[in-house]
Design a protein around this motif. Structure first.
Motif, short mmCIF file in Angstrom:
data_model
loop_
_atom_site.label_atom_id
_atom_site.label_comp_id
_atom_site.label_asym_id
_atom_site.label_seq_id
_atom_site.Cartn_x
_atom_site.Cartn_y
_atom_site.Cartn_z
N THR A 144 81.55 66.09 38.74
CA THR A 144 81.05 65.39 37.55
C THR A 144 80.23 66.32 36.68
O THR A 144 80.39 66.37 35.45
CB THR A 144 80.21 64.17 37.96
N LEU A 145 79.32 67.08 37.31
CA LEU A 145 78.47 68.00 36.56
C LEU A 145 79.30 69.09 35.88
O LEU A 145 79.04 69.45 34.73
CB LEU A 145 77.44 68.63 37.50
N SER A 146 80.31 69.59 36.57
CA SER A 146 81.18 70.61 35.99
C SER A 146 81.93 70.06 34.77
O SER A 146 82.03 70.73 33.74
CB SER A 146 82.19 71.09 37.04
N ASP A 147 82.43 68.84 34.88
CA ASP A 147 83.13 68.22 33.75
C ASP A 147 82.20 68.02 32.56
O ASP A 147 82.58 68.24 31.41
CB ASP A 147 83.72 66.86 34.17
N GLN A 148 80.96 67.60 32.83
CA GLN A 148 79.98 67.41 31.76
C GLN A 148 79.66 68.73 31.07
O GLN A 148 79.58 68.80 29.83
CB GLN A 148 78.70 66.78 32.32
N CYS A 149 79.50 69.79 31.85
CA CYS A 149 79.20 71.11 31.27
C CYS A 149 80.36 71.61 30.41
O CYS A 149 80.15 72.17 29.33
CB CYS A 149 78.90 72.12 32.38
N ASP A 150 81.59 71.41 30.91
CA ASP A 150 82.77 71.83 30.13
C ASP A 150 82.85 71.09 28.81
O ASP A 150 83.18 71.67 27.76
CB ASP A 150 84.05 71.59 30.93
N PHE A 151 82.54 69.80 28.83
CA PHE A 151 82.59 68.99 27.61
C PHE A 151 81.55 69.47 26.60
O PHE A 151 81.86 69.67 25.41
CB PHE A 151 82.35 67.52 27.95
N LEU A 153 79.97 72.42 26.52
CA LEU A 153 80.27 73.79 26.08
C LEU A 153 81.40 73.79 25.05
O LEU A 153 81.32 74.51 24.04
CB LEU A 153 80.66 74.65 27.28
N GLY A 154 82.42 72.97 25.27
CA GLY A 154 83.52 72.89 24.31
C GLY A 154 83.06 72.40 22.96
O GLY A 154 83.47 72.93 21.91
N ALA A 155 82.17 71.39 22.95
CA ALA A 155 81.66 70.86 21.69
C ALA A 155 80.80 71.88 20.96
O ALA A 155 80.89 72.03 19.74
CB ALA A 155 80.85 69.58 21.96
N LEU A 160 79.91 76.01 16.83
CA LEU A 160 79.32 77.33 16.63
C LEU A 160 80.20 78.40 17.28
O LEU A 160 80.04 78.71 18.45
CB LEU A 160 77.91 77.39 17.23
N PRO A 161 81.12 78.97 16.53
CA PRO A 161 82.05 79.97 17.08
C PRO A 161 81.35 81.17 17.70
O PRO A 161 81.88 81.79 18.63
CB PRO A 161 82.88 80.39 15.86
N GLU A 162 80.14 81.49 17.22
CA GLU A 162 79.44 82.66 17.77
C GLU A 162 79.05 82.45 19.23
O GLU A 162 78.89 83.42 19.98
CB GLU A 162 78.20 83.00 16.94
N VAL A 163 78.89 81.19 19.64
CA VAL A 163 78.57 80.91 21.04
C VAL A 163 79.74 81.31 21.93
O VAL A 163 79.56 81.88 23.01
CB VAL A 163 78.23 79.41 21.24
N LYS A 164 80.95 81.02 21.49
CA LYS A 164 82.14 81.41 22.25
C LYS A 164 82.24 82.92 22.34
O LYS A 164 82.59 83.47 23.40
CB LYS A 164 83.39 80.83 21.58
N GLU A 165 81.91 83.61 21.27
CA GLU A 165 81.95 85.07 21.28
C GLU A 165 80.93 85.63 22.29
O GLU A 165 81.24 86.58 23.01
CB GLU A 165 81.65 85.61 19.88
N ASP A 166 79.74 85.02 22.34
CA ASP A 166 78.72 85.45 23.30
C ASP A 166 79.21 85.24 24.73
O ASP A 166 79.01 86.09 25.60
CB ASP A 166 77.41 84.69 23.08
N ARG A 167 79.82 84.08 24.99
CA ARG A 167 80.31 83.79 26.33
C ARG A 167 81.38 84.80 26.75
O ARG A 167 81.36 85.31 27.88
CB ARG A 167 80.87 82.38 26.40
#
Length: 201
Positions: A144-151, A153-155, A160-167
């Motif tokens: 459940t926690l993993s699914d919440q984090c993925d949701f 993070l995706g949002a 903020l595209p720069e967040v994806k670049e940082d990851r």
């Protein structure tokens, strides 16, 4: 070197030379002696989980998810000492937490464990009430926690595209971690050899 620990990726220490600077009072904790350990005896619906190299971040998140589950009667966590990189998570499931479709049965055989402790998905206690195991409750909470984090993070990455670049940059650094560790080991050996030579000219 400076290390940054990301709680969302268990036991992943990433060397960051320019992205992260330690404060004066900050220290690098030693690595935990155990990675994961299940503690407790008796009914499998009550256990304490020792999770190494984690802290309040993961402990409080899992506790929050667990107490939202109606199958869980109690969930709590503690960090024994600030200098110890380990969190203890206590889980106790509620009686009748296994669906009625599983069937408890009235025969004496229904009072025994239905599976071995390693594979146990549910137990039937002496009073005949079905209980989910603490291990299964923790697995469910982690998913459940993993699914919440993925949701989330995706949002965030969508907004903020720069967040994806940082990851992506951090993930690339993680892949080079092994190479950096080998270099550190060589540097340490060279330093020790120089010290020995200076002591014995």
């Amino acid at each position: 070197g400076v290390y940054f620990q990301d709680s969302s990726i268990p036991q992943l220490n990433i060397r960051l030379h320019h992205l992260y600077v330690m404060s004066v009072n900050e220290v690098k904790l030693r690595k935990a002696e155990i990675e994961f350990e299940v503690r407790g005896t008796g009914h499998a619906g009550s256990r304490t989980f020792a999770i190494g190299d984690e802290d309040h971040t993961l402990g409080n998140c899992l506790r929050h998810v667990l107490i939202q589950n109606q199958k869980v009667a109690f969930a709590g966590y503690s960090v024994p000492h600030p200098s110890e990189p380990i969190v203890h998570l206590r889980v106790q499931t509620a009686k009748g937490s296994v669906s009625a479709g599983s069937g408890s049965g009235n025969s004496s055989s229904s009072r025994r464990r239905r599976r071995s402790a390693d594979e146990d998905e549910m137990d039937v206690d002496e009073e005949g009430g079905d209980r989910m195991t603490a291990v299964d409750a923790l697995k469910e909470a982690c998913q459940t926690l993993s699914d919440q984090c993925d949701f989330v993070l995706g949002a965030v990455e969508e907004a903020l595209p720069e967040v994806k670049e940082d990851r992506e940059r951090i993930e690339k650094l993680a892949l080079t971690r092994g190479h950096d560790d080998d270099e550190d080991e060589e540097d340490t050996m060279m330093s020790e050899e120089l010290i020995r030579r200076n002591r014995n000219p």
